[in-house]
Design a protein around this motif. Structure first.
Motif, PDB file in Angstrom:
ATOM      1  N   VAL A 103      -3.716  -5.831  -3.983  1.00 38.71           N
ATOM      2  CA  VAL A 103      -2.795  -6.040  -2.865  1.00 38.71           C
ATOM      3  C   VAL A 103      -2.969  -7.456  -2.311  1.00 38.71           C
ATOM      4  O   VAL A 103      -2.002  -8.194  -2.108  1.00 38.71           O
TER       5      VAL A 103
ATOM      6  N   ASN B 109      -7.438  -2.820  -3.034  1.00 34.63           N
ATOM      7  CA  ASN B 109      -7.323  -3.899  -2.040  1.00 34.63           C
ATOM      8  C   ASN B 109      -7.217  -5.272  -2.659  1.00 34.63           C
ATOM      9  O   ASN B 109      -6.488  -6.129  -2.181  1.00 34.63           O
TER      10      ASN B 109
ATOM     11  N   ALA C 223      -3.889   2.195  -3.538  1.00 33.70           N
ATOM     12  CA  ALA C 223      -3.801   0.737  -3.682  1.00 33.70           C
ATOM     13  C   ALA C 223      -5.189   0.114  -3.771  1.00 33.70           C
ATOM     14  O   ALA C 223      -6.072   0.451  -3.000  1.00 33.70           O
TER      15      ALA C 223
ATOM     16  N   THR D 207       0.840  -1.202   0.000  1.00 33.58           N
ATOM     17  CA  THR D 207       0.000   0.000   0.000  1.00 33.58           C
ATOM     18  C   THR D 207       0.880   1.259   0.000  1.00 33.58           C
ATOM     19  O   THR D 207       0.642   2.196  -0.779  1.00 33.58           O
TER      20      THR D 207
END
Ligand code: ADP
Length: 349
Positions: free
Chosen positions: A226, A223, A221, A211
């Motif tokens: 990520v 989610n 970012a 992030t």
């Protein structure tokens, strides 16, 4: 930049590792330190950040390029290149020394003939100043010259109190075999070394790392991206950095995975090549063992059975023991599990 793919040199580029940096700094006056952890975990980066903050002169000797049966010329040329990169720090103490030739900004240690310079002599000359000698991927120094190198380091340990040696190694068992502080036949037997081990990031830290890295390049970012990158690469910062860069270049998650696997396949192929030098059969067995482990054969008997079926012959228990030992010493597996998720995927291919 957190996502810079080169080893980091300053703390603002490095995520976490405060504890390890402090440990290195607090123990820097000891003669020997070892930094271990699997490939891409951040050993070189953590070491360089600590060394740069200490503001002590250091030389980094990268042994990655040494071949398995390297000779004295290979060794001396790596030493010469490394010391050339800090020529300004050592010019005064090494100029005029027998076996050292300094031309312009390059330094060369003579490795043969009457004018040759022994490593122990080199260390004694370097001892005129405080210097840290960091040897990256030191397990590569195993081989015919290892006793001579360790003799020289043991001599420096005893007499050259201005020198500190730091060894890093990603093939952890081999690194400790090389040091041999518990091996009665090793010149370093009984010497104390301070050990720093780098572990992978937790899931939460991996997410925070990604992030922050995305924020640095002006991206919020996503989610799910990520999460996917963390699922793929676990908490290994080198892979997370690699994955994030490929994503920023427009790669889709599946493609990123494939590129990482091809990098890992190349690395595994090099390991298998070292077995090929023993015999073709030994290399093939290694491949089967990796494939079987990759497909989840997580006990001794399951693995034996799987390799035997793949090979179509019976193998002795000592052969399997040796394969397992070698895979553990090179930090590919521990307790029948891959330490690197990408290596596990690559092994299935
Ligand atoms: P090793 O020496 O263990 O193989 P490196 O220090 O070369 O690992 O790091 C591998 C890659 O991961 C490099 O691109 C480096 O920039 C990145 N990296 C490793 N650790 C960190 C960290 N703590 N923060 C930011 N980047 C890191």
């Amino acid at each position: 930049m957190l996502f810079d793919e080169r080893p980091k040199k300053t703390r603002d580029e490095l995520f976490d590792r405060e504890k390890e940096i402090e440990e290195i700094k607090n123990n820097i006056n000891r003669p020997l330190l070892a930094i271990s952890g699997i490939r891409r975990i951040g050993k070189t980066s953590t070491l360089l950040v600590a060394l740069n903050e200490l503001k002590t002169d250091y030389v980094l000797i990268d042994c990655r390029r040494l071949k398995e049966n390297y000779g004295r010329q290979d060794l001396y040329s790596i030493f010469s290149a490394s010391f050339s990169s800090i020529i300004d720090k050592v010019r005064d103490i090494l100029s005029g020394v027998r076996g050292v030739s300094i031309v312009g900004n390059s330094i060369e240690f003579k490795w043969k003939g009457r004018q040759s310079l022994s490593l122990a002599d080199l260390f004694d000359h370097l001892n005129k100043k405080r210097l840290i000698i960091a040897i990256d991927e030191a397990q590569k120094l195993r081989g015919p010259l290892s006793t001579e190198i360790k003799d020289a380091i043991a001599h420096a340990y005893d007499y050259d109190e201005n020198l500190t040696f730091i060894f890093t190694g990603s093939e952890i068992g081999l690194l400790y075999d090389f040091l041999g502080v518990e091996d009665k036949n090793s010149p370093l037997y009984g010497r104390y070394y301070y050990s720093v081990t780098l572990e992978r990031f937790s899931r939460e830290m991996s997410k925070e790392f990604l992030t922050k890295g995305f924020q640095e390049v002006g991206l919020r970012a996503n989610n799910s991206v990520v999460d996917k990158l963390v699922d793929l690469f676990d908490g290994i910062p080198g892979w997370l950095t690699f994955g994030a860069n490929r994503f920023l270049e427009g790669g889709k998650i599946d493609d990123i995975m494939e590129i990482a696997i091809s990098v890992a396949l190349d690395e595994l192929e090099k390991l298998i090549d070292t077995k090929r030098r023993v015999s073709e059969i030994s290399a093939r067995r290694y491949k089967y063992a990796l494939k079987c482990l990759g497909s989840g054969m997580n006990t001794w008997s399951k693995l034996l059975d799987c390799i035997q079926r793949s090979e179509g012959t019976t193998i002795s228990s000592s052969v399997l023991d040796n394969i397992l030992l070698s895979l553990e010493k090179t930090s590919i597996i521990k307790d029948y599990e891959f330490l690197d998720p990408i290596y596990r995927e690559a092994s299935k291919r």
